[in-house]
Structure formats: structure tokens, C-alpha cells
Design a protein around this motif. Sequence first.
Motif, PDB file in Angstrom:
ATOM      1  N   SER A  34       0.900  -1.037   0.006  1.00 49.53           N
ATOM      2  CA  SER A  34      -0.040  -0.026   0.042  1.00 49.53           C
ATOM      3  C   SER A  34       1.084   1.140  -0.055  1.00 49.53           C
ATOM      4  CB  SER A  34      -0.730  -0.117   1.267  1.00 49.53           C
ATOM      5  OG  SER A  34      -1.918  -1.113   1.040  1.00 49.53           O
ATOM      6  N   HIS A  38       1.240   3.931  -2.768  1.00 49.16           N
ATOM      7  CA  HIS A  38       0.762   5.333  -2.623  1.00 49.16           C
ATOM      8  C   HIS A  38       1.891   6.191  -3.090  1.00 49.16           C
ATOM      9  CE1 HIS A  38       0.486   8.984   0.004  1.00 49.16           C
ATOM     10  NE2 HIS A  38      -0.737   8.889  -0.283  1.00 49.16           N
ATOM     11  N   GLY A  47      -7.312   3.115   0.500  1.00 49.29           N
ATOM     12  CA  GLY A  47      -6.965   3.325   1.975  1.00 49.29           C
ATOM     13  C   GLY A  47      -8.260   3.540   2.957  1.00 49.29           C
ATOM     14  N   SER A 124      -4.839  -0.084   8.737  1.00 53.56           N
ATOM     15  CA  SER A 124      -5.788   0.973   8.108  1.00 53.56           C
ATOM     16  C   SER A 124      -6.267   2.249   8.578  1.00 53.56           C
ATOM     17  CB  SER A 124      -7.279   0.104   8.086  1.00 53.56           C
ATOM     18  OG  SER A 124      -7.598  -0.369   9.312  1.00 53.56           O
TER      19      SER A 124
END
Length: 244
Positions: A34, A38, A47, A124
Motif C-alpha cells: 500500500s 501510494h 486507504g 488501516s
Amino acid sequence: MIKQEYLKIVRRRGLFLTAVILTTVVAIAVIVMSLVVHGSKPQEYTGGKELLEDFTGAIVLPAVVFAILMGAQTGAWDMANGTFRYMAMTGRPRMELYAVRLPALIAAILAFVGPAMAIAVVGSLALPLEDFTAVTTAAILDFVWELMLVLATYSLVSMAIGALLRSIGAAIAVSLVLNLIGLNLLAALDSVNETLGDLMLPNVIGRLTGGDSSVSIALAATALIVWLGAFLGAGALRTVRAEY
């Protein structure tokens, strides 16, 4: 007795530690990927709440496999190793010796997947949100509920199979084939009869974790109880009546 059964499961360190490590690594890998996305392709980044849902998909497959292995071992271990007869000689009812495995197994499942779930929740919450919906308490509860329902169901089915077969190797093989292939083939019955297909175990679990279905939540919950009752009842009957 529940504590003793729990310790018997987690002290099979090869399987238990592998389950902890692999599911934790998967959760960390999702975070790393992630962050890479990003930084390099922000338009493809996910996200917040959607990232938490991605964690579910990443963790559930390896976790299910380990839950099946753990359940099959739990059901067959004492019989395969010849120790159940000595446990029965203590005077405790066989049904009690069988029943205490259920909460012990669920606790062990939570113990091995707990670190991965914690990393998923923290990740998260901490990773960049961008334009996505923020993670809420309800989303976290849904995440925990979905994972634990899937893992608990398949581990208990596997435990019952282990009690029926009384052989660790056979229990593992049958549990993997039945849970990962056989039950999913039954779920395909929804192409013939939608209601019947939706009452098959995988579809029932899907309904109880927020999926679309032609059956109500109450009917899905009843179907789950019937499925588990059938498997666990067969395992209990084998345990109570078999000669050791």
C-alpha cells in the motif's frame, strides 16, 4: 480443561508458529504494498475502510488453511496417539472431553490470527486516508466478525472430521478437500435452485458476513447452526460410542 486443551494446540509449535508468522507477514506485506502504491501510483492507492477490506481478502485464505489444519489435528490427535483412553479413564464423560475442544480451538484460532488482525486495524487507521472513507468502530467489528466466523466454522468442521476419522493424516486430507473444494461445489447449487444453493455452508457464511442472498439473516444463521450441528454431532457420536 479448556486451558489444557488450548495449551495442547498452541504447543504444537511447528503448525501454530507457522500460522502466526505467515498471517502476520501477509498483513505486513499489504501495508508495504500500500505504501509503495501510494508513493508510485497514488491514483491506484486504496486507504481507510476499503484498505481494511483488502486486509480481509489477503489474510483469510492462508488463515483458513491453518484453521483447517489445526481443527483436523485437534479432532484426531488424542485418538491417533492413543491418549484418549487414558483421558476417559479419569472418569470424565467422553462428551465433556470432546466438548472442551470447541472453545479451546476457537481461542487458539484467535491467538494465531490476532497479530495479523491487529496489524490490519492499525495499518488501516494509520496509513494515508486520501479520499477514502475512514475506518469506523463498526468497520473494525465487521472485519473481526467476518474473519472469525469463517475461521471458526471451517476449523470446527475439520475438528469433527478429525474425531470421525481418528487419523491425523486422513483428517487433514479430507478436511482440506471438503472445506476448500467439496463445500464450494455444493454452493454452486444456487445455479440450479437459488434458495437451496444459498443454504449451502459457504453461501450461508457469505450471507452472515454481509453478502447478498435470497435467504434472510435468521434463516442463514439457522442453516449455519444445522451445518455445524451435523458435523459436530457426528464427531461427538463417534467419540462417545467408539472403542479405544
